[in-house]
Design a protein around this motif. Structure first.
Motif, PDB file in Angstrom:
ATOM      1  N   PRO A  36       7.866   2.068   1.671  1.00 38.63           N
ATOM      2  CA  PRO A  36       6.968   0.951   2.743  1.00 38.63           C
ATOM      3  C   PRO A  36       6.982  -0.254   2.584  1.00 38.63           C
ATOM      4  O   PRO A  36       7.285  -0.836   1.845  1.00 38.63           O
ATOM      5  CB  PRO A  36       5.534   2.154   2.187  1.00 38.63           C
ATOM      6  N   ASP A  45      -0.044  -2.634   3.446  1.00 36.88           N
ATOM      7  CA  ASP A  45      -0.960  -2.033   3.291  1.00 36.88           C
ATOM      8  C   ASP A  45      -2.119  -2.540   2.275  1.00 36.88           C
ATOM      9  O   ASP A  45      -1.623  -3.856   2.311  1.00 36.88           O
ATOM     10  CB  ASP A  45      -1.330  -0.501   2.508  1.00 36.88           C
ATOM     11  N   ASP A  79      -6.380   7.773   3.152  1.00 38.30           N
ATOM     12  CA  ASP A  79      -6.165   6.445   4.119  1.00 38.30           C
ATOM     13  C   ASP A  79      -5.401   5.630   3.459  1.00 38.30           C
ATOM     14  O   ASP A  79      -3.988   5.385   3.243  1.00 38.30           O
ATOM     15  CB  ASP A  79      -6.402   5.712   5.565  1.00 38.30           C
ATOM     16  N   ALA A  83      -1.492   5.660   1.713  1.00 36.68           N
ATOM     17  CA  ALA A  83      -0.517   4.765   2.053  1.00 36.68           C
ATOM     18  C   ALA A  83       0.184   4.666   0.951  1.00 36.68           C
ATOM     19  O   ALA A  83       1.566   3.444   0.997  1.00 36.68           O
ATOM     20  CB  ALA A  83      -1.452   3.802   2.777  1.00 36.68           C
ATOM     21  N   THR A  84       0.325   3.981   0.103  1.00 37.49           N
ATOM     22  CA  THR A  84       0.683   4.347  -1.429  1.00 37.49           C
ATOM     23  C   THR A  84       0.840   5.177  -2.522  1.00 37.49           C
ATOM     24  O   THR A  84       2.392   4.707  -3.295  1.00 37.49           O
ATOM     25  CB  THR A  84      -0.152   3.098  -2.443  1.00 37.49           C
TER      26      THR A  84
END
Length: 559
Positions: free
Chosen positions: A79, A84, A430, A434-435
């Motif tokens: 990512p 984020d 969320d 994201a991580t």
């Protein structure tokens, strides 16, 4: 174990058939090229100003830490760093900037290109064992030993026994483990569409016969739904799960190693009665269209799409909690009575359900991060990785920076979770989702104890979906496979070449067996696979792995 591991081994053998030859391919320090890779190496690791010396400790955040990162997997795309809230906080407060080098879906080819052009990334995230040893033997990696006492989180949380198991043959440590642990961990198991189950009368779903009958009911009532989704997009995980259902104490690690313990020796997987019966069952599900018919060709994204839209009744995989948790949220948005739940692993009638294992864990965890000699400031990078695996780093990368999902810590150093963490499921999902692919050196014990300590204070309906099923089911059904780590031989040895051939025979025969037209044909395919494997030296490989396995047992026993 992994198709990407085999790809790496093949790539390295192809490029450099001896350690000496490979050494000539290694990268080194210097300015970065346009895609973030380091140009020609000088293989120097002398300490740079600001990175700390033998007596000077580098304080993370006092100076920038910039490095390139390559995840050596076909499926992995890093990512955007800073995209984020967690990595943005790290970027702003700890001055860490990470530039991704992605595989583009072909990890073997990407590594070929990087080594041949002498443009290695600073950090490689990869499978441990033979792959790492090949790079280490060529002088391509930075040892961590001088950093362990200066930056103490890894040593504190992993412990000497785990680090000693990770040491290379020269006695040095080059591998920073990910999700290492001293207690059971893992997410492997069965995921069930709860609304479909209720609509079918909530039948008993405990044995393999129960599962078969249930899948037939699904097919009859829901012709457009996939009865059983085996998650084959990532190394045949669902078939690994089914394997464990047909034998007590037969974990998926036996499939990974292509070997089954019998009387203190590792023996053929192709002749294992449990494996043979499990493949007959899987083939039956496939030919009766009770299993996804695109199981061998679909992508991970296609599986996720099915999960988020409730298009399967039962799924099995190494980590179905990843899409089960989010899928549960998505389905409940449309219908509060729908969703997903995990079920206790099914078992063949007559077996002890408490000796059925859907997955494995070991104290070394999953994979490792190695720092190559391309890195200009290896100590700075290690300091960051050590921070990331410590208490503060673990909190930030898992639950975001302080203030949203957690505020402060308790007397034991665990986060104090907020009402947002408990009540705003979407916000929590969320931040945490994201991580997932930035958790490069996860601290299992700290994370799990943080979650469980908090979850026990909540009523069931308020508990985190993943945490609830981890504590109730998945952690209780993961097998301790520490004795089976590092059994793979070096790829350029005779045993290593045999391993590659046996891996190919295993993968091809399993695919053929899945498509077999009868139970007898399944057995015939596995019998031929046994002959083919013996012809390429399987017996010699099993002898090698038995020796390594026995050595591990002695280390674990303190000998």
């Amino acid at each position: 174990m992994k198709s990407w591991r085999r790809s790496l081994l093949v790539a390295l053998v192809f490029l450099c058939t001896t350690a000496t030859a490979l050494a000539g391919c290694s990268g080194g320090g210097g300015e970065k090229t346009a895609d973030g890779a380091a140009p020609k190496a000088e293989n120097k690791t002398e300490t740079k100003e600001g990175s700390g010396s033998a007596s000077e400790l580098f304080q993370l955040g006092s100076a920038p830490v910039d490095f390139t990162f390559y995840g050596h997997y076909d499926w992995y795309t890093m990512p955007t760093w800073g995209g984020d809230v967690a990595s943005k906080w790290i970027q702003d407060n700890k001055k860490v900037n990470v530039t991704a080098i992605n595989s583009g879906g072909n990890a073997a080819q990407k590594l070929n290109t990087m080594i041949a052009s002498k443009e290695l990334p600073d950090v490689i995230w990869m499978e441990r064992g033979a792959d790492v040893e090949r790079l280490r033997a060529a002088g391509m990696l930075v040892p961590y030993d001088d950093y362990l006492d200066k930056y103490p989180n890894l040593k504190k949380w992993a412990g000497d026994s785990t680090l000693n198991m990770l040491r290379s043959s020269d006695g040095k440590l080059y591998q920073f483990p990910n999700w290492y642990t001293s207690q059971p961990a893992g997410n492997a198991g069965y995921l069930m569409n709860s609304k479909v189950y209720k609509e079918l009368g909530s039948p008993k779903l405990e044995t393999t016969v129960d599962l078969y009958n249930y899948l037939k009911s699904v097919k009859a009532k829901y012709p457009n739904m996939v009865p059983f989704e085996p998650d084959l997009a990532k190394d045949g995980q669902g078939l690994d799960i089914l394997y464990g259902a047909f034998g007590e104490d037969h974990p998926p690690v036996y499939l990974k190693e292509r070997a089954v313990p019998v009387d203190n020796k590792l023996t053929s997987i192709f002749q294992d009665p449990v494996y043979r019966e499990s493949m007959q069952f899987a083939s039956k599900l496939f030919r009766e269209k009770l299993m996804a018919q695109d199981a061998l060709t679909q992508t991970k994204d296609q599986i996720l799409e099915k999960a988020y839209n409730g298009r399967f009744a039962i799924a099995a995989g190494a980590s179905p909690t990843e899409y089960g948790s989010k899928g549960d949220v998505e389905l409940k948005k449309k219908d509060p009575t729908s969703g997903y739940e995990m079920i206790w692993p099914v078992h063949k009638e007559g077996l002890d359900k408490n000796k059925i294992w859907t997955g494995t864990y070991n104290q070394l965890g999953w994979n490792v991060a190695v720092i190559t000699k391309s890195a200009k400031d290896p100590e700075k990078i290690f300091a960051f990785l050590d921070w990331l695996t410590g208490e503060e780093g673990s909190r930030v990368i898992m639950w975001g920076p302080e203030g949203t999902l957690w505020q402060g810590t308790d007397e034991e150093g665990y986060p104090v979770f907020t009402d947002t963490y408990t009540n705003d499921i979407q916000k929590r999902s969320d931040i945490m989702d994201a991580t997932v692919n930035l958790q490069w050196n996860g601290n299992t014990v700290y994370i799990d104890k943080s979650k469980m300590k908090f979850e026990k204070t909540l009523p069931p309906e308020k508990q985190n979906w993943e945490s609830r099923y981890q504590s109730e089911i998945t952690w209780k059904t993961q097998y301790n496979a520490t004795a089976f780590v590092n059994l793979s031989p070096m790829p350029d040895t005779e045993e290593g070449i045999i391993q590659q051939s046996v891996d190919e025979i295993f993968s091809e025969s399993r695919a053929k067996a899945l498509y077999a037209k009868s139970d007898d044909e399944v057995l015939a395919i596995l019998d031929q696979a046994q002959k083919d494997a013996v012809a390429v030296g399987y017996d010699k490989l099993l002898e090698y792995k038995t020796q390594k396995w026995q050595e591990n047992l002695k280390k674990i026993g303190g000998q």
